[in-house]
Design a protein around this motif. Structure first.
Motif, PDB file in Angstrom:
ATOM      1  N   GLY A   8       0.839  -1.199   0.000  1.00  0.00           N
ATOM      2  CA  GLY A   8       0.000   0.000   0.000  1.00  0.00           C
ATOM      3  C   GLY A   8       0.869   1.242   0.000  1.00  0.00           C
ATOM      4  N   GLY A   9       0.599   2.150  -0.928  1.00  0.00           N
ATOM      5  CA  GLY A   9       1.446   3.337  -1.074  1.00  0.00           C
ATOM      6  C   GLY A   9       0.709   4.639  -0.884  1.00  0.00           C
ATOM      7  N   PRO A  11      -0.553   7.623   2.247  1.00  0.00           N
ATOM      8  CA  PRO A  11       0.191   8.321   3.306  1.00  0.00           C
ATOM      9  C   PRO A  11       0.754   7.365   4.361  1.00  0.00           C
ATOM     10  CG  PRO A  11      -1.853   9.462   2.830  1.00  0.00           C
ATOM     11  CD  PRO A  11      -1.889   8.211   2.024  1.00  0.00           C
ATOM     12  N   ALA A  12       0.010   6.317   4.715  1.00  0.00           N
ATOM     13  CA  ALA A  12       0.498   5.382   5.735  1.00  0.00           C
ATOM     14  C   ALA A  12       1.713   4.613   5.209  1.00  0.00           C
ATOM     15  CB  ALA A  12      -0.611   4.409   6.150  1.00  0.00           C
ATOM     16  N   GLU A  32      -0.880  -0.707  -5.568  1.00  0.00           N
ATOM     17  CA  GLU A  32      -1.698  -0.731  -6.769  1.00  0.00           C
ATOM     18  C   GLU A  32      -1.648   0.646  -7.437  1.00  0.00           C
ATOM     19  OE1 GLU A  32      -5.570  -2.133  -5.789  1.00  0.00           O
ATOM     20  OE2 GLU A  32      -6.164  -2.245  -7.895  1.00  0.00           O
ATOM     21  N   ARG A  33      -1.693   1.684  -6.607  1.00  0.00           N
ATOM     22  CA  ARG A  33      -1.690   3.054  -7.115  1.00  0.00           C
ATOM     23  C   ARG A  33      -0.973   3.918  -6.081  1.00  0.00           C
ATOM     24  NH1 ARG A  33      -6.391   7.109  -8.299  1.00  0.00           N
ATOM     25  NH2 ARG A  33      -6.943   6.514  -6.201  1.00  0.00           N
ATOM     26  N   GLN A  37      -5.655   7.400  -1.766  1.00  0.00           N
ATOM     27  CA  GLN A  37      -6.860   8.238  -1.868  1.00  0.00           C
ATOM     28  C   GLN A  37      -6.565   9.702  -2.129  1.00  0.00           C
ATOM     29  OE1 GLN A  37      -9.909   7.498   1.348  1.00  0.00           O
ATOM     30  NE2 GLN A  37      -8.368   6.005   1.938  1.00  0.00           N
ATOM     31  N   THR A  41      -8.279  13.591  -4.251  1.00  0.00           N
ATOM     32  CA  THR A  41      -8.677  14.670  -3.364  1.00  0.00           C
ATOM     33  C   THR A  41      -8.370  16.004  -4.013  1.00  0.00           C
ATOM     34  OG1 THR A  41      -8.183  13.254  -1.508  1.00  0.00           O
ATOM     35  CG2 THR A  41      -8.330  15.588  -1.030  1.00  0.00           C
ATOM     36  N   ASN A  46      -5.846  20.321   6.057  1.00  0.00           N
ATOM     37  CA  ASN A  46      -5.717  19.921   7.466  1.00  0.00           C
ATOM     38  C   ASN A  46      -4.519  19.023   7.722  1.00  0.00           C
ATOM     39  OD1 ASN A  46      -6.675  17.667   6.164  1.00  0.00           O
ATOM     40  ND2 ASN A  46      -8.547  17.470   7.366  1.00  0.00           N
ATOM     41  N   ALA A  79      -1.625  -6.805  -4.601  1.00  0.00           N
ATOM     42  CA  ALA A  79      -1.411  -7.989  -3.757  1.00  0.00           C
ATOM     43  C   ALA A  79      -2.705  -8.793  -3.702  1.00  0.00           C
ATOM     44  CB  ALA A  79      -1.002  -7.560  -2.356  1.00  0.00           C
ATOM     45  N   THR A 107      -3.241  -0.905   3.022  1.00  0.00           N
ATOM     46  CA  THR A 107      -3.993  -0.864   1.766  1.00  0.00           C
ATOM     47  C   THR A 107      -5.206   0.063   1.807  1.00  0.00           C
ATOM     48  OG1 THR A 107      -5.019  -2.944   2.466  1.00  0.00           O
ATOM     49  CG2 THR A 107      -3.246  -3.114   0.855  1.00  0.00           C
ATOM     50  N   GLY A 108      -5.390   0.799   2.896  1.00  0.00           N
ATOM     51  CA  GLY A 108      -6.385   1.868   2.899  1.00  0.00           C
ATOM     52  C   GLY A 108      -7.830   1.404   2.831  1.00  0.00           C
ATOM     53  N   CYS A 133     -13.002  16.908   6.161  1.00  0.00           N
ATOM     54  CA  CYS A 133     -12.173  17.464   5.092  1.00  0.00           C
ATOM     55  C   CYS A 133     -12.890  18.618   4.402  1.00  0.00           C
ATOM     56  CB  CYS A 133     -11.875  16.390   4.037  1.00  0.00           C
ATOM     57  SG  CYS A 133     -11.323  14.819   4.740  1.00  0.00           S
ATOM     58  N   ASP A 274      -5.996   3.769   7.150  1.00  0.00           N
ATOM     59  CA  ASP A 274      -7.446   3.582   7.025  1.00  0.00           C
ATOM     60  C   ASP A 274      -7.870   2.113   7.041  1.00  0.00           C
ATOM     61  OD1 ASP A 274      -7.547   6.330   6.695  1.00  0.00           O
ATOM     62  OD2 ASP A 274      -8.722   6.260   4.846  1.00  0.00           O
ATOM     63  N   ILE A 283      -5.443  11.814   6.722  1.00  0.00           N
ATOM     64  CA  ILE A 283      -4.074  11.699   6.217  1.00  0.00           C
ATOM     65  C   ILE A 283      -3.056  11.765   7.344  1.00  0.00           C
ATOM     66  CG2 ILE A 283      -2.326  12.752   4.732  1.00  0.00           C
ATOM     67  CD1 ILE A 283      -4.715  14.007   3.148  1.00  0.00           C
TER      68      ILE A 283
HETATM   69  P1  FAD Z   1      -4.938   5.043   1.112  1.00  0.00           P
HETATM   70  O1  FAD Z   1      -4.699   6.464   0.851  1.00  0.00           O
HETATM   71  O2  FAD Z   1      -6.286   4.477   0.805  1.00  0.00           O
HETATM   72  O3  FAD Z   1      -3.846   4.217   0.297  1.00  0.00           O
HETATM   73  C1  FAD Z   1      -3.942   2.822   0.134  1.00  0.00           C
HETATM   74  C2  FAD Z   1      -2.841   2.327  -0.775  1.00  0.00           C
HETATM   75  O4  FAD Z   1      -2.928   0.911  -0.868  1.00  0.00           O
HETATM   76  C3  FAD Z   1      -2.927   2.818  -2.220  1.00  0.00           C
HETATM   77  O5  FAD Z   1      -1.623   2.964  -2.733  1.00  0.00           O
HETATM   78  C4  FAD Z   1      -3.668   1.675  -2.920  1.00  0.00           C
HETATM   79  O6  FAD Z   1      -3.445   1.642  -4.309  1.00  0.00           O
HETATM   80  C5  FAD Z   1      -3.004   0.498  -2.232  1.00  0.00           C
HETATM   81  N1  FAD Z   1      -3.718  -0.768  -2.291  1.00  0.00           N
HETATM   82  C6  FAD Z   1      -5.004  -1.059  -1.967  1.00  0.00           C
HETATM   83  N2  FAD Z   1      -5.256  -2.372  -2.125  1.00  0.00           N
HETATM   84  C7  FAD Z   1      -4.091  -2.935  -2.552  1.00  0.00           C
HETATM   85  C8  FAD Z   1      -3.688  -4.260  -2.888  1.00  0.00           C
HETATM   86  N3  FAD Z   1      -4.527  -5.301  -2.799  1.00  0.00           N
HETATM   87  N4  FAD Z   1      -2.408  -4.439  -3.310  1.00  0.00           N
HETATM   88  C9  FAD Z   1      -1.527  -3.424  -3.391  1.00  0.00           C
HETATM   89  N5  FAD Z   1      -1.851  -2.148  -3.073  1.00  0.00           N
HETATM   90  C10 FAD Z   1      -3.119  -1.917  -2.661  1.00  0.00           C
HETATM   91  N6  FAD Z   1      -7.986  13.216   4.696  1.00  0.00           N
HETATM   92  C11 FAD Z   1      -7.514  14.342   5.254  1.00  0.00           C
HETATM   93  O7  FAD Z   1      -6.797  14.279   6.258  1.00  0.00           O
HETATM   94  N7  FAD Z   1      -7.787  15.564   4.697  1.00  0.00           N
HETATM   95  C12 FAD Z   1      -8.537  15.711   3.560  1.00  0.00           C
HETATM   96  O8  FAD Z   1      -8.776  16.841   3.100  1.00  0.00           O
HETATM   97  C13 FAD Z   1      -9.042  14.518   2.949  1.00  0.00           C
HETATM   98  N8  FAD Z   1      -9.829  14.597   1.857  1.00  0.00           N
HETATM   99  C14 FAD Z   1     -10.248  13.433   1.269  1.00  0.00           C
HETATM  100  C15 FAD Z   1     -10.999  13.531   0.087  1.00  0.00           C
HETATM  101  C16 FAD Z   1     -11.399  12.390  -0.572  1.00  0.00           C
HETATM  102  C17 FAD Z   1     -12.174  12.525  -1.867  1.00  0.00           C
HETATM  103  C18 FAD Z   1     -11.060  11.103  -0.038  1.00  0.00           C
HETATM  104  C19 FAD Z   1     -11.472   9.835  -0.777  1.00  0.00           C
HETATM  105  C20 FAD Z   1     -10.359  11.004   1.142  1.00  0.00           C
HETATM  106  C21 FAD Z   1      -9.944  12.164   1.819  1.00  0.00           C
HETATM  107  N9  FAD Z   1      -9.230  12.111   3.012  1.00  0.00           N
HETATM  108  C22 FAD Z   1      -8.735  13.264   3.567  1.00  0.00           C
HETATM  109  C23 FAD Z   1      -8.913  10.819   3.669  1.00  0.00           C
HETATM  110  C24 FAD Z   1      -7.468  10.399   3.381  1.00  0.00           C
HETATM  111  O9  FAD Z   1      -7.246  10.447   1.976  1.00  0.00           O
HETATM  112  C25 FAD Z   1      -7.188   9.014   3.935  1.00  0.00           C
HETATM  113  O10 FAD Z   1      -7.419   8.997   5.332  1.00  0.00           O
HETATM  114  C26 FAD Z   1      -5.737   8.584   3.700  1.00  0.00           C
HETATM  115  O11 FAD Z   1      -5.416   8.633   2.332  1.00  0.00           O
HETATM  116  C27 FAD Z   1      -5.494   7.176   4.230  1.00  0.00           C
HETATM  117  O12 FAD Z   1      -4.198   6.776   3.928  1.00  0.00           O
HETATM  118  P2  FAD Z   1      -3.798   5.256   3.824  1.00  0.00           P
HETATM  119  O13 FAD Z   1      -2.348   5.244   3.445  1.00  0.00           O
HETATM  120  O14 FAD Z   1      -4.214   4.535   5.035  1.00  0.00           O
HETATM  121  O15 FAD Z   1      -4.684   4.631   2.634  1.00  0.00           O
END
Ligand code: FAD
Length: 307
Positions: A8-9, A11-12, A32-33, A37, A41, A46, A79, A107-108, A133, A274, A283
């Motif tokens: 997962g790539g 913010p986490a 994957e990407r 998320q 955005t 914030n 994955a 993986t969010g 947000c 997430d 984030i």
């Molecule tokens: P994600 O950002 O979901 O990243 C998950 C990663 O895992 C991605 O790289 C994805 O491609 C990868 N992945 C998933 N499944 C697989 C798999 N099977 N194999 C390989 N890779 C995989 N938060 C704020 O703090 N402020 C904001 O203003 C804000 N605005 C937002 C607006 C929108 C429209 C959205 C959708 C979200 C917003 N958020 C905001 C929430 C914030 O984006 C998330 O809390 C944050 O991105 C979570 O990070 P993460 O790394 O846990 O997961």
């Protein structure tokens, strides 16, 4: 094998990668990407110390920061399976198998969509999913919240303090949120609650949202509400379908269960962001949890690896 393999790539995952690489251990990120998320955005206001930025810009900065270190980034790879042996193995959709002494799952999640006309067209132009947000963008305006569970009712209470008027729309006959939240909601002067209402369309003027239609499920009549924003609050789905048959324990909602150190039910497997049971999907929280999971993985390595 990798010392730390991050799946997962977002913010986490990016934060975990920087923290792991700074320990001088072999670090890989499969995503994957890359960016996650935040790629979808618009404005981010914030992330503390960054007063204002845009999602794609923030995602590019995440990647630039990770690439400043010796991290193996495997982008556009999904994955599909995790197995536990001497090492943790991650199988990819293309058939390759990656191995890690430790693994961090990040993986969010994704917002559940209502799949009505207008939702995709007006995403980011009135259709929103995150009150923390995007709430302030609707200051002084009328909005709807779709969904009468805990997250919908919390969103409506939160938004009522920011926007001019909130209409809460629930599909079922009654709200499903906790009583204390429902009482709070009903005490607010600028909130209307509509139950037994099936949202059928989100309308706009081509530029932004200007209303929604719903079917009254008792009378069958179609009704219209004028408004400038629609917050869809019908659930956040963790990206854990691929872990269903793995030894990693998931909660009832499909989130990865972690302890205060980000440790999952499988030794050597950590999780952050997430996708986990940690509340508040933001984030800055995902990034903090990612950093924490990498420090926990490093701690695990120095306790278990031969020197
Ligand atoms: P994600 O950002 O979901 O990243 C998950 C990663 O895992 C991605 O790289 C994805 O491609 C990868 N992945 C998933 N499944 C697989 C798999 N099977 N194999 C390989 N890779 C995989 N938060 C704020 O703090 N402020 C904001 O203003 C804000 N605005 C937002 C607006 C929108 C429209 C959205 C959708 C979200 C917003 N958020 C905001 C929430 C914030 O984006 C998330 O809390 C944050 O991105 C979570 O990070 P993460 O790394 O846990 O997961």
């Amino acid at each position: 094998p990798f010392d730390v393999l991050i799946v997962g790539g977002g913010p986490a995952g990016a934060a975990a990668a920087v923290y792991a690489a700074r320990k001088g251990i072999r670090t890989g990120v499969v995503a994957e990407r890359f960016g996650g998320q935040v790629l979808d955005t618009m404005a981010i206001e914030n992330f503390i110390s960054v007063k204002e930025t845009e999602g794609p810009k923030f995602a590019a900065a995440l990647e630039e920061h990770v690439r400043a270190y010796d991290v193996d980034i495997m982008n556009l790879q999904r994955a599909t399976k995790l197995t536990q042996g001497d090492l943790i193995e991650i199988e990819l959709e293309n058939g390759a198998v990656l191995k890690g002494k430790t693994v961090i799952l990040s993986t969010g999640a994704r917002w559940r969509e209502i799949n009505v006309p207008g939702e995709q067209e007006y995403r980011g132009r009135g259709v929103a999913y995150c009150p923390h947000c995007d709430g302030p963008l609707f200051k002084g305006k009328a909005v709807a919240v779709i969904g009468g569970g805990n997250s919908g009712v919390e969103a409506a209470i939160d938004l009522a303090g920011v926007v001019r008027h909130v209409t809460l729309i629930e599909f079922g006959e009654a709200l499903r949120a906790d009583d204390v939240l429902q009482r709070k909601l009903r005490s607010l002067p600028n909130v209307d609650i509509i139950v037994s209402a099936q949202t059928t369309e989100i309308h706009g003027d081509d530029k932004k949202v200007n209303g929604l239609s719903y079917k009254d499920r008792v009378s069958g009549e179609t009704k219209h509400v004028d408004l400038e924003g629609v917050f869809i609050q019908i659930g956040l789905v963790p990206n854990t379908e691929w872990l269903k048959n793995s030894p990693v324990k998931l909660s009832r909602h499909g989130e990865i269960e972690v302890d205060a150190r980000g440790q999952t039910s499988v030794p050597g497997v950590f999780a952050a962001g997430d996708v986990t049971t940690v509340p508040y999907k933001q984030i800055i929280i995902a990034a903090g949890e990612g950093a924490k999971s990498a420090l926990s993985a490093f701690d695990h390595l120095i306790r278990t690896s031969a020197p």
